[in-house]
Design a protein around this motif. Structure first.
Motif, mmCIF file in Angstrom:
data_model
loop_
_atom_site.group_PDB
_atom_site.id
_atom_site.type_symbol
_atom_site.label_atom_id
_atom_site.label_comp_id
_atom_site.label_asym_id
_atom_site.label_seq_id
_atom_site.Cartn_x
_atom_site.Cartn_y
_atom_site.Cartn_z
ATOM 1 N N VAL A 52 0.755 -1.201 -0.037
ATOM 2 C CA VAL A 52 -0.109 -0.062 0.076
ATOM 3 C C VAL A 52 0.862 1.147 -0.163
ATOM 4 C CG1 VAL A 52 -1.814 1.370 1.228
ATOM 5 C CG2 VAL A 52 -1.767 -1.033 1.268
ATOM 6 N N ARG A 53 0.594 1.992 -0.823
ATOM 7 C CA ARG A 53 1.388 3.370 -0.952
ATOM 8 C C ARG A 53 0.344 4.592 -1.159
ATOM 9 N NH1 ARG A 53 4.069 -0.597 -3.485
ATOM 10 N NH2 ARG A 53 6.337 -0.704 -2.915
ATOM 11 N N LEU A 54 0.367 5.441 -0.261
ATOM 12 C CA LEU A 54 -0.330 6.572 -0.436
ATOM 13 C C LEU A 54 0.135 7.945 -0.830
ATOM 14 C CD1 LEU A 54 -2.199 6.176 3.083
ATOM 15 C CD2 LEU A 54 -3.167 5.375 0.955
ATOM 16 N N GLN A 55 -0.561 8.596 -1.736
ATOM 17 C CA GLN A 55 0.074 9.664 -2.317
ATOM 18 C C GLN A 55 0.035 10.925 -1.385
ATOM 19 O OE1 GLN A 55 1.466 9.760 -5.712
ATOM 20 N NE2 GLN A 55 0.642 7.481 -5.791
ATOM 21 N N GLY A 56 1.108 11.905 -1.741
ATOM 22 C CA GLY A 56 0.968 12.914 -0.751
ATOM 23 C C GLY A 56 0.103 13.916 -1.191
ATOM 24 N N LYS A 57 -0.400 14.795 -0.118
ATOM 25 C CA LYS A 57 -1.451 15.738 -0.209
ATOM 26 C C LYS A 57 -0.849 17.187 -0.397
ATOM 27 C CE LYS A 57 -5.584 17.747 0.551
ATOM 28 N NZ LYS A 57 -6.018 18.268 -0.441
ATOM 29 N N ALA A 58 -1.043 17.692 -1.519
ATOM 30 C CA ALA A 58 -0.522 19.156 -1.755
ATOM 31 C C ALA A 58 -1.882 20.191 -1.078
ATOM 32 C CB ALA A 58 -0.162 19.396 -2.935
ATOM 33 N N LEU A 59 -1.632 20.983 -0.121
ATOM 34 C CA LEU A 59 -2.241 22.057 0.248
ATOM 35 C C LEU A 59 -2.345 23.575 -0.498
ATOM 36 C CD1 LEU A 59 -1.860 21.300 4.183
ATOM 37 C CD2 LEU A 59 -3.609 20.637 2.651
ATOM 38 N N ASN A 60 -3.385 23.475 -1.202
ATOM 39 C CA ASN A 60 -3.457 24.849 -2.073
ATOM 40 C C ASN A 60 -3.949 26.113 -1.224
ATOM 41 O OD1 ASN A 60 -2.614 23.250 -4.288
ATOM 42 N ND2 ASN A 60 -4.588 22.542 -4.710
ATOM 43 N N HIS A 61 -4.754 25.683 -0.128
ATOM 44 C CA HIS A 61 -5.502 27.134 0.408
ATOM 45 C C HIS A 61 -5.082 26.880 1.838
ATOM 46 C CE1 HIS A 61 -7.976 27.578 -3.091
ATOM 47 N NE2 HIS A 61 -8.075 26.355 -3.115
ATOM 48 N N VAL A 62 -3.815 27.450 2.077
ATOM 49 C CA VAL A 62 -3.176 27.211 3.562
ATOM 50 C C VAL A 62 -3.935 28.348 4.087
ATOM 51 C CG1 VAL A 62 -1.137 26.121 2.858
ATOM 52 C CG2 VAL A 62 -1.228 28.737 2.797
ATOM 53 N N PRO A 100 -8.036 25.644 10.573
ATOM 54 C CA PRO A 100 -7.182 24.440 11.011
ATOM 55 C C PRO A 100 -8.363 23.218 10.935
ATOM 56 C CG PRO A 100 -6.520 25.944 12.618
ATOM 57 C CD PRO A 100 -7.672 26.818 11.760
ATOM 58 N N SER A 101 -9.572 23.427 11.223
ATOM 59 C CA SER A 101 -10.482 22.430 11.222
ATOM 60 C C SER A 101 -11.003 22.062 9.585
ATOM 61 C CB SER A 101 -11.797 22.722 11.870
ATOM 62 O OG SER A 101 -12.283 24.054 11.291
ATOM 63 N N GLU A 102 -10.713 22.916 8.800
ATOM 64 C CA GLU A 102 -11.107 22.750 7.299
ATOM 65 C C GLU A 102 -9.879 21.967 6.825
ATOM 66 O OE1 GLU A 102 -11.791 26.875 5.862
ATOM 67 O OE2 GLU A 102 -13.866 26.424 5.744
ATOM 68 N N ILE A 103 -8.401 22.430 6.950
ATOM 69 C CA ILE A 103 -7.474 21.726 6.664
ATOM 70 C C ILE A 103 -7.394 20.103 7.124
ATOM 71 C CG2 ILE A 103 -5.113 21.707 6.753
ATOM 72 C CD1 ILE A 103 -5.026 24.729 6.994
ATOM 73 N N ILE A 104 -7.860 20.081 8.389
ATOM 74 C CA ILE A 104 -7.924 18.669 8.946
ATOM 75 C C ILE A 104 -8.803 17.904 8.156
ATOM 76 C CG2 ILE A 104 -8.554 17.229 10.986
ATOM 77 C CD1 ILE A 104 -7.082 19.399 12.502
ATOM 78 N N GLN A 105 -10.061 18.366 7.951
ATOM 79 C CA GLN A 105 -11.130 17.681 7.215
ATOM 80 C C GLN A 105 -10.556 17.412 5.878
ATOM 81 O OE1 GLN A 105 -14.731 19.944 6.811
ATOM 82 N NE2 GLN A 105 -15.905 18.214 5.922
#
Length: 124
Positions: A13-23, A27-32
């Motif tokens: 199992v290999r999970l892709q990385g997540k790029a955060l566009n709207h930093v 914090p709750s929206e980012i975690i979600q």
């Protein structure tokens, strides 16, 4: 207890990385967003986990072994041809690739069979 939680062996199992566009989100929206992304990534990989279950013989291991040998059958002679255009070195590469395919296929098959027989013996 083991029948409740089956064994999983070598699940690739290999999970892709997540790029955060709207930093600038909260914090709750980012975690979600991160949670949703990794739940979806995990669901995309679930077939690999199911294929690695010991009670189905771990067919993922069988296919991985076979394709590793198949890759060697193609790559080793190709490298011999690129490095030395001599027919004997290409022939040796074909022989090495064929031996690799045979050994990987055999080990994958017997590993697959041993997992099935081990589970069957455990069930008795």
């Amino acid at each position: 207890f083991t029948s409740l939680f089956p064994n999983v062996s070598d699940a690739p199992v290999r999970l892709q990385g997540k790029a955060l566009n709207h930093v600038f989100e909260s914090p709750s929206e980012i975690i979600q967003s991160i949670r949703k992304f990794y739940v979806n990534e995990t669901l995309k990989q679930i077939y690999k986990i199911i294929g690695s279950l010991d009670f189905v013989g771990n067919p993922t291991m069988l296919f991985t072994s076979f394709f590793s040998g198949l890759r060697d059958l193609i790559v080793i002679p190709s490298q011999a041809f690129i490095q030395d255009k001599n027919a004997s070195s290409v022939g040796i590469g074909v022989a090495k690739g064929t031996l690799s395919l045979f050994s990987h296929s055999t080990s994958g098959f017997f590993g697959f069979a041993s997992k099935i027989f081990a589970v069957a013996a455990q069930a008795l």
